[in-house]
Design an enzyme around this catalytic site. Structure first.
Site, PDB file in Angstrom:
ATOM      1  N   SER A  57       2.261 -40.071  69.002  1.00 52.98           N
ATOM      2  CA  SER A  57       1.050 -39.931  68.190  1.00 52.98           C
ATOM      3  C   SER A  57       0.996 -38.624  67.400  1.00 52.98           C
ATOM      4  O   SER A  57      -0.070 -38.031  67.238  1.00 52.98           O
ATOM      5  CB  SER A  57      -0.203 -40.104  69.064  1.00 52.98           C
ATOM      6  OG  SER A  57      -0.220 -41.393  69.637  1.00 52.98           O
ATOM      7  N   GLY A 117       6.496 -42.084  65.006  1.00 53.36           N
ATOM      8  CA  GLY A 117       6.479 -43.525  64.804  1.00 53.36           C
ATOM      9  C   GLY A 117       5.496 -43.912  63.711  1.00 53.36           C
ATOM     10  O   GLY A 117       5.795 -43.843  62.518  1.00 53.36           O
ATOM     11  N   GLY A 164       2.223 -44.497  70.390  1.00 50.59           N
ATOM     12  CA  GLY A 164       1.501 -45.597  69.740  1.00 50.59           C
ATOM     13  C   GLY A 164       0.089 -45.786  70.251  1.00 50.59           C
ATOM     14  O   GLY A 164      -0.552 -46.792  69.963  1.00 50.59           O
ATOM     15  N   GLU A 170      10.777 -47.586  74.661  1.00 50.51           N
ATOM     16  CA  GLU A 170      10.713 -49.029  74.387  1.00 50.51           C
ATOM     17  C   GLU A 170      12.025 -49.712  74.787  1.00 50.51           C
ATOM     18  O   GLU A 170      12.030 -50.846  75.255  1.00 50.51           O
ATOM     19  CB  GLU A 170      10.369 -49.254  72.905  1.00 50.51           C
ATOM     20  CG  GLU A 170       8.909 -48.898  72.626  1.00 50.51           C
ATOM     21  CD  GLU A 170       8.626 -48.357  71.242  1.00 50.51           C
ATOM     22  OE1 GLU A 170       9.433 -48.556  70.320  1.00 50.51           O
ATOM     23  OE2 GLU A 170       7.564 -47.706  71.081  1.00 50.51           O
ATOM     24  N   GLU A 202       9.115 -37.642  74.876  1.00 54.90           N
ATOM     25  CA  GLU A 202       8.059 -38.558  74.429  1.00 54.90           C
ATOM     26  C   GLU A 202       7.326 -39.113  75.650  1.00 54.90           C
ATOM     27  O   GLU A 202       7.805 -40.060  76.288  1.00 54.90           O
ATOM     28  CB  GLU A 202       8.662 -39.728  73.644  1.00 54.90           C
ATOM     29  CG  GLU A 202       9.380 -39.327  72.382  1.00 54.90           C
ATOM     30  CD  GLU A 202       9.414 -40.461  71.361  1.00 54.90           C
ATOM     31  OE1 GLU A 202       8.938 -40.241  70.247  1.00 54.90           O
ATOM     32  OE2 GLU A 202       9.880 -41.569  71.702  1.00 54.90           O
ATOM     33  N   HIS A 236      15.026 -44.402  74.160  1.00 55.96           N
ATOM     34  CA  HIS A 236      13.613 -44.539  73.780  1.00 55.96           C
ATOM     35  C   HIS A 236      12.880 -45.348  74.855  1.00 55.96           C
ATOM     36  O   HIS A 236      13.438 -46.301  75.407  1.00 55.96           O
ATOM     37  CB  HIS A 236      13.495 -45.221  72.410  1.00 55.96           C
ATOM     38  CG  HIS A 236      12.108 -45.079  71.846  1.00 55.96           C
ATOM     39  ND1 HIS A 236      11.070 -45.873  72.254  1.00 55.96           N
ATOM     40  CD2 HIS A 236      11.588 -44.203  70.951  1.00 55.96           C
ATOM     41  CE1 HIS A 236       9.973 -45.486  71.619  1.00 55.96           C
ATOM     42  NE2 HIS A 236      10.264 -44.477  70.815  1.00 55.96           N
ATOM     43  N   ASN A 241      10.847 -42.502  63.124  1.00 55.37           N
ATOM     44  CA  ASN A 241      11.397 -43.666  63.819  1.00 55.37           C
ATOM     45  C   ASN A 241      10.608 -44.871  63.319  1.00 55.37           C
ATOM     46  O   ASN A 241       9.474 -45.080  63.728  1.00 55.37           O
ATOM     47  CB  ASN A 241      11.242 -43.492  65.339  1.00 55.37           C
ATOM     48  CG  ASN A 241      11.712 -44.724  66.095  1.00 55.37           C
ATOM     49  OD1 ASN A 241      12.278 -45.643  65.504  1.00 55.37           O
ATOM     50  ND2 ASN A 241      11.480 -44.757  67.398  1.00 55.37           N
ATOM     51  N   TRP A 242      11.231 -45.638  62.433  1.00 52.42           N
ATOM     52  CA  TRP A 242      10.512 -46.766  61.824  1.00 52.42           C
ATOM     53  C   TRP A 242      10.399 -47.964  62.761  1.00 52.42           C
ATOM     54  O   TRP A 242       9.706 -48.934  62.449  1.00 52.42           O
ATOM     55  CB  TRP A 242      11.228 -47.187  60.519  1.00 52.42           C
ATOM     56  CG  TRP A 242      10.934 -46.279  59.366  1.00 52.42           C
ATOM     57  CD1 TRP A 242       9.940 -45.329  59.295  1.00 52.42           C
ATOM     58  CD2 TRP A 242      11.611 -46.245  58.097  1.00 52.42           C
ATOM     59  NE1 TRP A 242       9.968 -44.712  58.057  1.00 52.42           N
ATOM     60  CE2 TRP A 242      10.979 -45.253  57.303  1.00 52.42           C
ATOM     61  CE3 TRP A 242      12.688 -46.951  57.560  1.00 52.42           C
ATOM     62  CZ2 TRP A 242      11.397 -44.956  56.010  1.00 52.42           C
ATOM     63  CZ3 TRP A 242      13.099 -46.653  56.263  1.00 52.42           C
ATOM     64  CH2 TRP A 242      12.460 -45.666  55.491  1.00 52.42           C
ATOM     65  N   LYS A 243      11.106 -47.941  63.882  1.00 57.13           N
ATOM     66  CA  LYS A 243      11.047 -49.062  64.831  1.00 57.13           C
ATOM     67  C   LYS A 243      11.321 -50.386  64.083  1.00 57.13           C
ATOM     68  O   LYS A 243      12.140 -50.401  63.166  1.00 57.13           O
ATOM     69  CB  LYS A 243       9.718 -49.046  65.593  1.00 57.13           C
ATOM     70  CG  LYS A 243       9.450 -47.663  66.243  1.00 57.13           C
ATOM     71  CD  LYS A 243       8.294 -47.642  67.198  1.00 57.13           C
ATOM     72  CE  LYS A 243       8.116 -46.224  67.754  1.00 57.13           C
ATOM     73  NZ  LYS A 243       7.074 -46.123  68.766  1.00 57.13           N
TER      74      LYS A 243
HETATM   75  P1  13P Z   1       4.021 -42.979  67.572  1.00 53.84           P
HETATM   76  O1  13P Z   1       4.189 -41.762  66.684  1.00 53.84           O
HETATM   77  O2  13P Z   1       3.629 -44.209  66.836  1.00 53.84           O
HETATM   78  O3  13P Z   1       3.157 -42.664  68.759  1.00 53.84           O
HETATM   79  O4  13P Z   1       5.493 -43.295  68.156  1.00 53.84           O
HETATM   80  C1  13P Z   1       6.214 -42.283  68.746  1.00 53.84           C
HETATM   81  C2  13P Z   1       7.590 -42.770  68.989  1.00 53.84           C
HETATM   82  O5  13P Z   1       7.829 -43.612  69.834  1.00 53.84           O
HETATM   83  C3  13P Z   1       8.668 -42.226  68.161  1.00 53.84           C
HETATM   84  O6  13P Z   1       9.909 -42.579  68.676  1.00 53.84           O
END
Ligand code: 13P
Length: 253
Positions: free
Chosen positions: A214, A235, A174, A100, A168, A98, A10-12
């Site tokens: 993570s 992420g 993150g 976020e 998640e 998600h 997930n490149w966000k």
């Molecule tokens: P991280 O791997 O940066 O913790 O992010 C996880 C995430 O939100 C994937 O959708």
């Protein structure tokens, strides 16, 4: 019951077309030389999807995902992108729910449910995310929060054949703090039991449930080795070809 692993990046809000091209230039040759059977998915920003799809043309091991879509089909919804448009440019998966999107953009379970339905109606596959905050976990609300997210997010959806679930925990996203393999396994076993209650055991046994939060090359083996963890949604560690490939390598079954 053996379920195939699905490992997704997930490149966000990262990587326009040029950065994505550079990533794939480094990543694709590694995958071509790799024998593991995991399905690989790359969730790119909307504007990056067409170039990623073009670069992966003919590559059957890597699918492309969007990170969001509208629950609407078309009309006066400025700034929105529909599931049909994403299908047209070659996306096969779309992330929904998600944390976020839930916390920063206020998406409700009802909206997420409508998005899941809009995606399925196009023959695409939602990667449907659920997860609790630290406050909810510490306050003894883990199971009720997840049960509500699952029940409401999947409302009136008869089949989970085309849905991937991603657990998640918000506190692990993150932050560098990963759920222990035991915490993730216990929670994902619970998620599967809720699916068994809502659907049936066969559906629960078949549905792929990813862990996200993570995930890195160093912890992927232990996490993805758990009985109820069928892949990862990654992420930060998916922004570099070496570390994303390291996760795949270390999770090889
Ligand atoms: P991280 O791997 O940066 O913790 O992010 C996880 C995430 O939100 C994937 O959708």
């Amino acid at each position: 019951m053996s379920r195939n692993l699905i490992v997704a990046a997930n490149w966000k809000l990262n990587k326009g077309p040029a950065d994505a091209t550079a990533f794939l230039d480094a990543f694709v040759p590694k995958v071509e030389a790799f024998a593991g059977s995991a399905e690989i998915v790359i969730a790119a920003p909307f504007v990056t999807i067409p170039s990623v799809v073009a670069q992966l043309a003919g590559n059957s091991r890597i699918a492309v995902a969007a990170q969001n879509c509208s629950e609407q089909e078309s009309g006066a919804f400025t700034g929105e992108v529909s599931a049909a448009m994403l299908k047209e440019v070659g996306a096969q998966y779309i992330i929904t729910g998600h944390s976020e999107r839930r916390s920063i953009y206020g998406e409700s379970d009802a909206t997420i449910n409508a998005k899941n339905k809009a995606i399925l109606a196009q023959g695409l596959k939602p990667i449907f995310c659920i997860g609790e905050t630290l406050e909810e976990r510490e306050g003894g609300k883990l199971e009720s929060v997840l049960r509500t997210q699952i029940t409401d997010g999947l409302k009136d959806i008869d089949s989970l054949e085309n849905i991937v679930i991603a657990y998640e925990p918000v506190w692990a996203i993150g932050t560098g703090v990963t759920a222990t393999a035991e915490q993730a396994q216990d929670t994902q076993q619970f998620v599967r039991s809720v699916i068994a209650e809502l659907y049936n055991q066969e559906t629960a046994d078949a549905v792929q449930i990813q862990y996200g939060g993570s995930v890195k090359p160093g912890n992927a083996g232990e996490l993805l080795g758990q009985q109820d963890i069928d892949g990862a949604l990654v992420g930060g560690a998916a922004l570099e070809a070496d570390s994303f490939f390291g996760i795949l390598e270390n999770s090889a079954q």
